[in-house]
Design a protein around this motif. Structure first.
Motif, short mmCIF file in Angstrom:
data_model
loop_
_atom_site.label_atom_id
_atom_site.label_comp_id
_atom_site.label_asym_id
_atom_site.label_seq_id
_atom_site.Cartn_x
_atom_site.Cartn_y
_atom_site.Cartn_z
N VAL A 1 -17.07 -47.05 -11.45
CA VAL A 1 -16.98 -46.08 -10.44
C VAL A 1 -18.16 -44.98 -10.65
O VAL A 1 -18.86 -44.44 -10.00
CB VAL A 1 -15.66 -45.64 -9.87
N ILE A 2 -17.87 -44.44 -12.08
CA ILE A 2 -18.65 -43.45 -12.60
C ILE A 2 -20.22 -43.65 -12.52
O ILE A 2 -21.14 -43.00 -11.85
CB ILE A 2 -18.33 -43.03 -13.91
N ALA A 3 -20.51 -44.72 -13.05
CA ALA A 3 -21.84 -45.21 -13.00
C ALA A 3 -22.46 -45.26 -11.90
O ALA A 3 -23.57 -44.84 -11.50
CB ALA A 3 -21.93 -46.45 -13.81
N VAL A 4 -21.81 -46.05 -10.67
CA VAL A 4 -22.42 -46.21 -9.36
C VAL A 4 -22.53 -45.05 -8.76
O VAL A 4 -23.54 -44.74 -7.98
CB VAL A 4 -21.29 -47.20 -8.65
N TYR A 5 -21.38 -44.09 -8.74
CA TYR A 5 -21.62 -42.91 -8.10
C TYR A 5 -22.74 -42.11 -8.45
O TYR A 5 -23.10 -41.56 -7.60
CB TYR A 5 -19.89 -42.09 -8.24
N PHE A 6 -22.90 -41.92 -9.73
CA PHE A 6 -24.02 -41.07 -10.20
C PHE A 6 -25.30 -41.73 -10.04
O PHE A 6 -26.26 -40.95 -9.84
CB PHE A 6 -23.82 -40.57 -11.63
N LEU A 7 -25.51 -43.11 -10.35
CA LEU A 7 -26.68 -43.80 -10.05
C LEU A 7 -27.28 -43.84 -8.63
O LEU A 7 -28.13 -43.68 -8.24
CB LEU A 7 -26.64 -45.15 -10.35
N ASP A 8 -26.17 -43.70 -7.55
CA ASP A 8 -26.47 -43.64 -6.21
C ASP A 8 -27.12 -42.14 -5.73
O ASP A 8 -27.63 -42.07 -4.92
CB ASP A 8 -25.20 -44.04 -5.55
N ARG A 9 -26.90 -41.13 -6.66
CA ARG A 9 -27.23 -39.79 -6.53
C ARG A 9 -28.30 -39.56 -7.25
O ARG A 9 -28.87 -38.28 -7.22
CB ARG A 9 -26.10 -38.94 -6.54
N TRP A 10 -28.83 -40.26 -8.25
CA TRP A 10 -30.04 -40.11 -9.06
C TRP A 10 -31.23 -39.96 -8.20
O TRP A 10 -31.59 -40.91 -7.54
CB TRP A 10 -29.88 -41.13 -10.17
N GLU A 11 -32.13 -39.04 -8.33
CA GLU A 11 -33.39 -38.81 -7.61
C GLU A 11 -34.32 -39.68 -8.52
O GLU A 11 -35.22 -38.76 -8.70
CB GLU A 11 -33.49 -37.10 -7.18
N ASN A 12 -34.17 -40.74 -8.49
CA ASN A 12 -35.34 -41.40 -9.17
C ASN A 12 -35.73 -42.58 -8.18
O ASN A 12 -34.83 -43.25 -7.68
CB ASN A 12 -34.79 -42.12 -10.33
N ARG A 13 -37.23 -42.64 -7.97
CA ARG A 13 -37.49 -43.56 -7.01
C ARG A 13 -37.34 -45.04 -7.32
O ARG A 13 -37.05 -45.94 -6.22
CB ARG A 13 -38.87 -43.42 -6.83
N TYR A 14 -37.02 -45.40 -8.48
CA TYR A 14 -36.84 -46.66 -8.98
C TYR A 14 -35.38 -47.19 -8.71
O TYR A 14 -35.08 -48.09 -7.98
CB TYR A 14 -37.12 -47.22 -10.18
N ILE A 15 -34.44 -46.12 -8.79
CA ILE A 15 -33.28 -46.31 -8.65
C ILE A 15 -32.99 -46.33 -7.07
O ILE A 15 -31.92 -47.10 -6.80
CB ILE A 15 -32.48 -44.99 -9.33
N LYS A 16 -33.32 -45.50 -6.53
CA LYS A 16 -33.46 -45.27 -4.84
C LYS A 16 -33.87 -46.76 -4.20
O LYS A 16 -33.06 -46.99 -3.49
CB LYS A 16 -34.19 -44.23 -4.39
N SER A 17 -35.00 -47.17 -4.84
CA SER A 17 -35.25 -48.53 -4.34
C SER A 17 -34.23 -49.49 -4.42
O SER A 17 -34.04 -50.44 -3.74
CB SER A 17 -36.50 -48.91 -5.20
N LEU A 18 -33.71 -49.48 -5.62
CA LEU A 18 -32.59 -50.40 -5.97
C LEU A 18 -31.43 -50.48 -4.89
O LEU A 18 -31.10 -51.30 -4.35
CB LEU A 18 -31.96 -50.23 -7.27
N PHE A 19 -31.08 -49.02 -4.67
CA PHE A 19 -29.83 -49.03 -3.68
C PHE A 19 -30.16 -49.35 -2.15
O PHE A 19 -29.26 -49.16 -1.38
CB PHE A 19 -29.17 -47.67 -3.81
N ASP A 20 -31.46 -49.25 -1.79
CA ASP A 20 -31.98 -49.52 -0.51
C ASP A 20 -31.70 -51.17 -0.21
O ASP A 20 -31.35 -51.42 0.83
CB ASP A 20 -33.72 -49.35 -0.55
N TRP A 21 -31.85 -51.74 -1.40
CA TRP A 21 -31.46 -53.30 -1.14
C TRP A 21 -30.05 -53.69 -1.71
O TRP A 21 -29.53 -54.78 -1.31
CB TRP A 21 -32.67 -53.94 -1.85
N VAL A 22 -29.59 -53.08 -2.61
CA VAL A 22 -28.19 -53.34 -3.45
C VAL A 22 -27.40 -52.15 -3.28
O VAL A 22 -27.35 -51.47 -3.93
CB VAL A 22 -28.46 -53.76 -4.69
#
Length: 375
Positions: A12-33
């Motif tokens: 939960v902690i990892a997913v919550y903060f990754l989802d809010r991380w302003e990194n374009r690669y991470i944002k691209s990941l959450f666009d599809w997963v």
């Protein structure tokens, strides 16, 4: 056994903060997963690598008694019925028609194809019919309804993950299509001779002095604990907490809508992380005939809403908005709306919240119809 609790908490902690991380690669990941799918897969991967089976851990009973009920009452208490007046009855009726189609069409399609391999083998023998109610919950109500309906219909974990993956693929493609469709609204209005294209009323503002988040959290937890003592049936608690949530948000003047919606989202990720502990990768499969079933279902939903929009003489822009409020949810509905008219974004959010509040009940209707007429 502390391991399942630690795995779920860390996920939960990892997913919550990754989802809010302003990194374009991470944002691209959450666009599809999306976060909910990642939260489901991470605990399963950890269990697989550790070669440990947590499917019978105590945390699953605790989740069913506390985490899921808390998510339900939190989401339901984020809906203000007063805000629905600003939208108008036509868009709401259009939205409800889209929900009705999602809940009923799979049963009608199944009856029409009753003697085919899709129904006899895939839906019945392989039990893919148990994946239909969670999809209804996902498309209408979002993750909370999806999880509740999974429990109610006892959907196997392998089918549930397969459904999650197919659902995620379709919703991503659908979102892109709705972005393009809403831009064509002026053309569609002319083509269908729609004359009622006026702006809806302005949405009222949020509470300027809401209740303390701590007080709201204590009230929600107290309601859940009380329901566990008074109501034995899981489905009974779901229904009771849904109505209690609506009462809290509509009869307490300073109710904190923003907090309850945010905490509901976190609880959904937690519930998914706990469910991921049950998943066994060896049982996974991807059924293409069922995917075709989903595509026909989703396209039918859109066509049905266009027919309703024409009958009501309502702006065709409401069709993709209502569809995304149903299928996409609180994030994508206002995003799609902004491509047409930014002033309508609050209305899209309210429709998405209405979707979250009603999805479980539509899914219960689907279960009843499936068990009565198809299975």
């Amino acid at each position: 056994m502390l391991a399942p609790w630690l795995i779920s908490l860390c996920t939960v902690i990892a997913v919550y903060f990754l989802d809010r991380w302003e990194n374009r690669y991470i944002k691209s990941l959450f666009d599809w997963v999306p976060a909910i799918l990642l939260a489901y897969i991470i605990p399963a991967l950890i269990s697989y690598v550790m070669d440990v089976d947590y499917s019978q851990a105590v945390i699953h009973d605790f989740s069913k008694d506390y985490f899921i009920p808390l998510a339900i009452i939190a989401v339901m208490s984020s809906l203000s019925l007063g805000q629905l007046k600003a939208i108008g009855w036509k868009p709401i009726l259009l939205f409800a028609g889209g929900s009705l189609f999602i809940a009923v069409f799979p049963v009608l399609l199944g009856l029409g194809l009753i003697n085919t391999e899709l129904v006899s083998e895939t839906l019945i023998n392989q039990e893919y019919w148990k994946g239909i109610p969670p999809i209804v919950g996902s498309w209408i109500g979002g993750s909370t309804s999806q999880l509740v309906l999974k429990e109610l219909v006892e959907c196997p974990e392998n089918i549930f993950l397969s459904v999650l993956v197919m659902d995620n693929i379709l919703v991503n493609i659908w979102t892109i299509l709705m972005f393009q469709t809403i831009k064509k609204s002026p053309f569609l209005n002319r083509f269908f001779k729609i004359t009622d294209i006026a702006m809806p009323e302005d949405m009222r503002s949020e509470n300027t002095n809401p209740l303390s988040p701590w007080l709201c959290a204590i009230i929600l937890l107290a309601m859940v604990i009380t329901s566990n003592f008074l109501i034995d049936s899981f489905i009974g608690r779901v229904v009771a907490l849904s109505f209690i949530g609506l009462a809290l948000s509509n009869f307490i003047p300073r109710w904190n809508f923003g907090f309850t919606l945010k905490i509901g989202g976190i609880l959904i990720i937690l519930v998914m992380a706990v469910l991921g502990l049950k998943l066994q990768f060896a049982t996974l499969g991807f059924n293409f005939s069922f995917l075709g079933f989903l595509i026909v279902w989703l396209l039918g939903h859109f066509i049905f809403m266009m027919i309703i929009a024409k009958g009501l003489n309502v702006n065709m822009a409401w069709v993709p908005i209502a569809s995304m409020a149903n299928v996409g949810g609180i994030a994508t509905a206002p995003a799609v709306t902004a491509a047409y008219e930014k002033k309508w974004m609050p209305h899209a959010i309210v429709l998405a919240i209405l979707s979250m509040a009603t999805g479980t009940f539509w899914g219960m209707l689907t279960i009843y119809l499936l068990e009565s007429f198809l299975i």
